[in-house]
Design an enzyme around this catalytic site. Structure first.
Site, PDB file in Angstrom:
ATOM      1  N   LYS A  35      -1.903   0.250  -2.663  1.00  0.00           N
ATOM      2  CA  LYS A  35      -2.086   2.069  -2.742  1.00  0.00           C
ATOM      3  C   LYS A  35      -2.556   2.513  -0.913  1.00  0.00           C
ATOM      4  O   LYS A  35      -2.839   3.558  -0.978  1.00  0.00           O
ATOM      5  CB  LYS A  35      -3.442   1.846  -2.945  1.00  0.00           C
ATOM      6  CG  LYS A  35      -4.898   0.765  -3.045  1.00  0.00           C
ATOM      7  CD  LYS A  35      -6.001   0.565  -3.756  1.00  0.00           C
ATOM      8  CE  LYS A  35      -7.253  -0.340  -3.131  1.00  0.00           C
ATOM      9  NZ  LYS A  35      -8.230  -0.557  -3.269  1.00  0.00           N
ATOM     10  N   GLY A  39       1.194  -4.402   4.400  1.00  0.00           N
ATOM     11  CA  GLY A  39       0.802  -5.012   5.502  1.00  0.00           C
ATOM     12  C   GLY A  39      -0.521  -5.215   5.434  1.00  0.00           C
ATOM     13  O   GLY A  39      -1.625  -6.385   5.831  1.00  0.00           O
ATOM     14  N   GLY A  40      -1.451  -4.880   4.439  1.00  0.00           N
ATOM     15  CA  GLY A  40      -2.691  -4.366   4.176  1.00  0.00           C
ATOM     16  C   GLY A  40      -3.488  -5.189   5.407  1.00  0.00           C
ATOM     17  O   GLY A  40      -3.221  -4.588   6.153  1.00  0.00           O
ATOM     18  N   GLY A 181     -20.072 -15.237  12.560  1.00  0.00           N
ATOM     19  CA  GLY A 181     -18.417 -15.890  12.178  1.00  0.00           C
ATOM     20  C   GLY A 181     -17.009 -15.624  12.826  1.00  0.00           C
ATOM     21  O   GLY A 181     -17.709 -15.081  14.078  1.00  0.00           O
ATOM     22  N   ARG A 267     -16.173 -12.302   3.536  1.00  0.00           N
ATOM     23  CA  ARG A 267     -16.078 -10.714   3.330  1.00  0.00           C
ATOM     24  C   ARG A 267     -15.876 -11.095   1.720  1.00  0.00           C
ATOM     25  O   ARG A 267     -16.371 -12.595   1.052  1.00  0.00           O
ATOM     26  CB  ARG A 267     -14.128 -10.834   3.487  1.00  0.00           C
ATOM     27  CG  ARG A 267     -14.135 -10.107   5.106  1.00  0.00           C
ATOM     28  CD  ARG A 267     -12.931  -9.853   5.641  1.00  0.00           C
ATOM     29  NE  ARG A 267     -11.906  -9.122   4.029  1.00  0.00           N
ATOM     30  CZ  ARG A 267     -11.735  -7.681   4.611  1.00  0.00           C
ATOM     31  NH1 ARG A 267     -12.776  -7.151   6.259  1.00  0.00           N
ATOM     32  NH2 ARG A 267     -10.833  -7.357   4.399  1.00  0.00           N
ATOM     33  N   HIS A 436      -1.960 -17.517  12.055  1.00  0.00           N
ATOM     34  CA  HIS A 436      -1.881 -16.482  11.809  1.00  0.00           C
ATOM     35  C   HIS A 436      -2.785 -15.514  12.279  1.00  0.00           C
ATOM     36  O   HIS A 436      -3.637 -16.063  12.404  1.00  0.00           O
ATOM     37  CB  HIS A 436      -1.148 -15.771  10.055  1.00  0.00           C
ATOM     38  CG  HIS A 436      -0.688 -14.482  10.624  1.00  0.00           C
ATOM     39  ND1 HIS A 436       0.354 -13.727  11.046  1.00  0.00           N
ATOM     40  CD2 HIS A 436      -1.128 -13.187  10.507  1.00  0.00           C
ATOM     41  CE1 HIS A 436       0.736 -12.370  10.630  1.00  0.00           C
ATOM     42  NE2 HIS A 436      -0.366 -11.956  10.807  1.00  0.00           N
TER      43      HIS A 436
HETATM   44  C1  LIG Z   1     -11.227  -7.853  11.837  1.00  0.00           C
HETATM   45  C2  LIG Z   1     -10.343  -8.964  10.812  1.00  0.00           C
HETATM   46  C3  LIG Z   1      -9.627  -9.630  11.531  1.00  0.00           C
HETATM   47  C4  LIG Z   1      -8.373 -11.378  10.982  1.00  0.00           C
HETATM   48  N1  LIG Z   1      -8.241 -11.778  11.753  1.00  0.00           N
HETATM   49  C5  LIG Z   1      -7.480 -12.975  11.278  1.00  0.00           C
HETATM   50  C6  LIG Z   1      -6.531 -13.595  11.991  1.00  0.00           C
HETATM   51  O1  LIG Z   1      -6.865 -13.897  13.405  1.00  0.00           O
HETATM   52  N2  LIG Z   1      -5.915 -14.626  11.036  1.00  0.00           N
HETATM   53  C7  LIG Z   1      -5.884 -15.064   9.539  1.00  0.00           C
HETATM   54  O2  LIG Z   1      -5.760 -15.501   9.397  1.00  0.00           O
HETATM   55  N3  LIG Z   1      -6.803 -13.625   9.129  1.00  0.00           N
HETATM   56  C8  LIG Z   1      -7.195 -12.574   9.614  1.00  0.00           C
HETATM   57  N4  LIG Z   1      -8.419 -12.358   8.715  1.00  0.00           N
HETATM   58  C9  LIG Z   1      -8.415 -12.077   7.388  1.00  0.00           C
HETATM   59  C10 LIG Z   1      -7.035 -11.849   7.068  1.00  0.00           C
HETATM   60  O3  LIG Z   1      -6.329 -10.850   7.079  1.00  0.00           O
HETATM   61  C11 LIG Z   1      -6.438 -11.874   5.538  1.00  0.00           C
HETATM   62  O4  LIG Z   1      -7.167 -13.227   5.272  1.00  0.00           O
HETATM   63  C12 LIG Z   1      -5.620 -11.568   4.982  1.00  0.00           C
HETATM   64  O5  LIG Z   1      -5.153 -10.739   5.157  1.00  0.00           O
HETATM   65  C13 LIG Z   1      -5.349 -11.634   2.888  1.00  0.00           C
HETATM   66  O6  LIG Z   1      -4.282 -11.159   2.277  1.00  0.00           O
HETATM   67  P1  LIG Z   1      -4.539 -10.930   1.414  1.00  0.00           P
HETATM   68  O7  LIG Z   1      -2.978 -10.299   0.971  1.00  0.00           O
HETATM   69  O8  LIG Z   1      -4.774 -11.910   0.431  1.00  0.00           O
HETATM   70  O9  LIG Z   1      -4.873  -9.283   0.888  1.00  0.00           O
HETATM   71  P2  LIG Z   1      -4.500  -7.956   1.607  1.00  0.00           P
HETATM   72  O10 LIG Z   1      -4.608  -8.123   3.051  1.00  0.00           O
HETATM   73  O11 LIG Z   1      -6.686  -7.272   1.704  1.00  0.00           O
HETATM   74  O12 LIG Z   1      -4.112  -7.182   0.907  1.00  0.00           O
HETATM   75  C14 LIG Z   1      -4.344  -6.437  -0.706  1.00  0.00           C
HETATM   76  C15 LIG Z   1      -3.603  -5.204  -0.657  1.00  0.00           C
HETATM   77  O13 LIG Z   1      -4.012  -5.181  -1.894  1.00  0.00           O
HETATM   78  C16 LIG Z   1      -3.796  -3.413  -2.271  1.00  0.00           C
HETATM   79  N5  LIG Z   1      -4.368  -3.227  -2.862  1.00  0.00           N
HETATM   80  C17 LIG Z   1      -5.698  -3.652  -3.398  1.00  0.00           C
HETATM   81  N6  LIG Z   1      -6.245  -3.318  -4.931  1.00  0.00           N
HETATM   82  C18 LIG Z   1      -5.017  -2.466  -4.890  1.00  0.00           C
HETATM   83  C19 LIG Z   1      -4.552  -1.877  -6.650  1.00  0.00           C
HETATM   84  N7  LIG Z   1      -5.015  -2.027  -7.563  1.00  0.00           N
HETATM   85  N8  LIG Z   1      -3.176  -0.998  -6.708  1.00  0.00           N
HETATM   86  C20 LIG Z   1      -2.079  -1.266  -5.546  1.00  0.00           C
HETATM   87  N9  LIG Z   1      -2.541  -2.341  -4.502  1.00  0.00           N
HETATM   88  C21 LIG Z   1      -4.257  -2.574  -4.078  1.00  0.00           C
HETATM   89  C22 LIG Z   1      -4.253  -3.230  -1.114  1.00  0.00           C
HETATM   90  O14 LIG Z   1      -4.636  -1.894   0.110  1.00  0.00           O
HETATM   91  C23 LIG Z   1      -4.412  -4.118   0.171  1.00  0.00           C
HETATM   92  O15 LIG Z   1      -2.847  -3.296   1.532  1.00  0.00           O
HETATM   93  C24 LIG Z   1      -8.727 -10.749   9.601  1.00  0.00           C
HETATM   94  C25 LIG Z   1      -9.308 -10.102   8.866  1.00  0.00           C
HETATM   95  C26 LIG Z   1      -9.802  -9.034   9.561  1.00  0.00           C
HETATM   96  C27 LIG Z   1     -11.506  -8.222   8.915  1.00  0.00           C
END
Ligand SMILES: Cc1cc2nc3c(=O)[nH]c(=O)nc-3n(C[C@H](O)[C@H](O)[C@H](O)COP(=O)(O)OP(=O)(O)OC[C@H]3O[C@@H](n4cnc5c(N)ncnc54)[C@H](O)[C@@H]3O)c2cc1C
Length: 454
Positions: A35, A39-40, A181, A267, A436
């Protein structure tokens, strides 16, 4: 007639994107719905932009300390617009790279908000209207959102989240951080290096509460050298925006002046409630409940990443993605030992751990011995002028096995993977999860390729 895909992945963060890629590599037809941005959170508002800012902060600190290693740098000052521009360029560069990688892998990217109507039917609200697709299997990877403190809700200007803190228009003179944290401590390092007066307020008795006390103590000592104040064992009660600068009021009445307050108290998993109710998904509080195969209670529907609330780490999400993708394409894989997924914090100094901590072992009543290594006695660390740090290796005496490693110090996040290999894999290098974002991920890529070849 609507399009049909073998697998539809919802969310293109590290979890969703990896799952889509693995399914496509297994020969499935795959769509990935996103959405916002490919890269999320990780690429756009998380791992990568935060590490870009930390790199600028580290360069600045190194330049200021250069005289200690015989290099005179007359002035070192942050150029904030350039630092921001560089960070944004890195993010957009990787978005392009991932888009190309999706194309090359035959993944159909669909940009829009997805709702699952039933296990096989997904409707997507795109900028051009509504569309419907069918799916053999669904992998949910919708990620997480920052937790808000009810007494000081986000306002996007004074009380900010991890998203805004990455893109502040100017370097604030002072910053209060509620929550010591991972995110709070990393951002404290960024802004302290830039010259901001940073105060962290942590409700629990130590910073980085998930790690051993000695590690937190060592980090807090180094933070003090950077000019970061830490108030532990106390909570933020309220904010007073009527003064200039505003004030953060703690529960014992102490007030701290701050231009901005970053709330980084954790989170929580995020999913459209309609998807939960339409599918009848079983939940584990706010996270989607899954088994070791990453299957939800609904046949053919998997969930991974921050959405299942296990690691809240990008490489935790990709580890789960590998398992879910294998199972969604006819395989039979499990992810049973989460303790082997390294925990990484990119502070100055870095903190990285894998396996069981000393505290966890003591609680379990395990008879352990702890071996220690010191950065100040290490040739490379001394040569590098990065002498703050220790390595603790925890051994289960009865089993005569290493069960945990914690590293605090320069490049800790890069070599924790070696500890993971030592502890868990007994030679199965293809089972290691690499943290990562680290340089060691290049090794992961190479290992994967080696194992992919017959
Ligand atoms: C400031 C910060 C620093 C961080 N640093 C690190 C780090 O150094 N190392 C590490 O391992 N982790 C780190 N993290 C955590 C890491 O970013 C997350 O654990 C990771 O992004 C999770 O991946 P995911 O694929 O589960 O979800 P996300 O990356 O959150 O991706 C989910 C995606 O789903 C999409 N989405 C949601 N609902 C819908 C829908 N209904 N339809 C279509 N699309 C949708 C969203 O737009 C989003 O792009 C950090 C987080 C933050 C906030």
């Amino acid at each position: 007639m609507s399009h049909r895909f073998d697998v539809v992945v919802i969310g293109a963060g590290p979890g969703g994107f990896r799952a889509a890629k693995r399914c496509a590599q297994a020969g499935a037809s795959v769509a990935c719905v996103e959405k916002e941005f490919i890269g999320g959170t990780c690429l756009n508002w998380g791992c990568i932009p935060s590490k870009a800012l930390l790199a600028s902060a580290h360069a600045l600190l190194s330049a200021k300390a250069a005289a200690q290693i015989g290099v005179d740098i007359p002035t070192a000052t942050p150029n904030w617009p350039n630092i921001q521009q560089r960070k944004d360029a890195i993010v957009t560069g990787f978005r392009k790279g991932m888009t190309g990688s999706a194309q090359a892998s035959n993944i159909t990217m669909i940009y829009g908000n997805a709702t699952v109507n039933s296990p096989g039917r997904i409707s997507i609200q795109t900028s051009g209207g509504s569309t419907e697709i069918e799916a053999g299997k669904i992998i949910l990877a919708t990620g997480s959102e920052p937790i808000e403190l009810p007494n000081i809700p986000f306002d996007g200007d004074f009380v900010i989240s991890s998203k805004e803190v990455l893109s502040l228009p100017e370097i604030p003179k002072s910053l209060a951080i509620a929550g010591g944290g991972v995110i709070g401590c990393e951002m404290a390092c960024v802004y302290a290096a830039m010259g901001t007066k940073v105060t962290i307020i942590e409700a629990l008795p130590q910073l980085i509460p998930m790690e051993d006390e000695w590690a937190a103590r060592l980090v807090q000592r180094e933070f003090k050298r950077l000019g970061i104040d830490a108030v532990t064992g106390r909570k933020v009660a309220s904010v007073d925006k009527s003064t200039e600068p505003a004030k953060v009021i703690l529960e014992d009445g102490q007030s701290i002046q701050a231009e901005k307050v970053l709330v980084s108290v954790g989170r929580r998993s995020a999913i459209d409630p309609q998807i939960v109710s339409n599918l009848g998904l079983a939940m584990n509080r706010r996270s989607v409940a899954v088994n070791e195969k990453l299957q939800t209670n609904v046949p053919g529907v998997y969930a991974i990443g921050d959405l299942v609330g296990t690691t809240f780490l990008a490489h935790g999400a990709t580890a789960e993605a590998n398992v879910a993708a294998a199972n969604a394409t006819g395989g039979d894989r499990r992810l049973s030992d989460y303790s082997l997924i390294p925990r990484v914090i990119f502070t100055f100094p870095e903190i990285a751990s894998v396996g069981r901590s000393e505290q966890a072992c003591s609680k379990e009543g395990l008879d352990i011995s702890v071996g220690k290594g010191f950065f100040k006695a290490n040739g490379r660390s001394v040569a590098q002028n990065e002498t703050a740090g220790q390595v603790h290796v925890v051994r289960d005496k009865a089993a005569n096995k290493i069960v945990g490693v914690t590293i605090v110090g320069f490049m800790a996040t890069e070599f924790v993977t070696l500890a993971a290999a030592l502890i868990g894999t007994q030679g199965r290098l293809d089972e290691i999860t690499f943290p990562h974002p680290t340089i060691s991920e290049t090794l992961e890529e190479a290992i994967e390729e080696a194992f992919a070849q017959n």
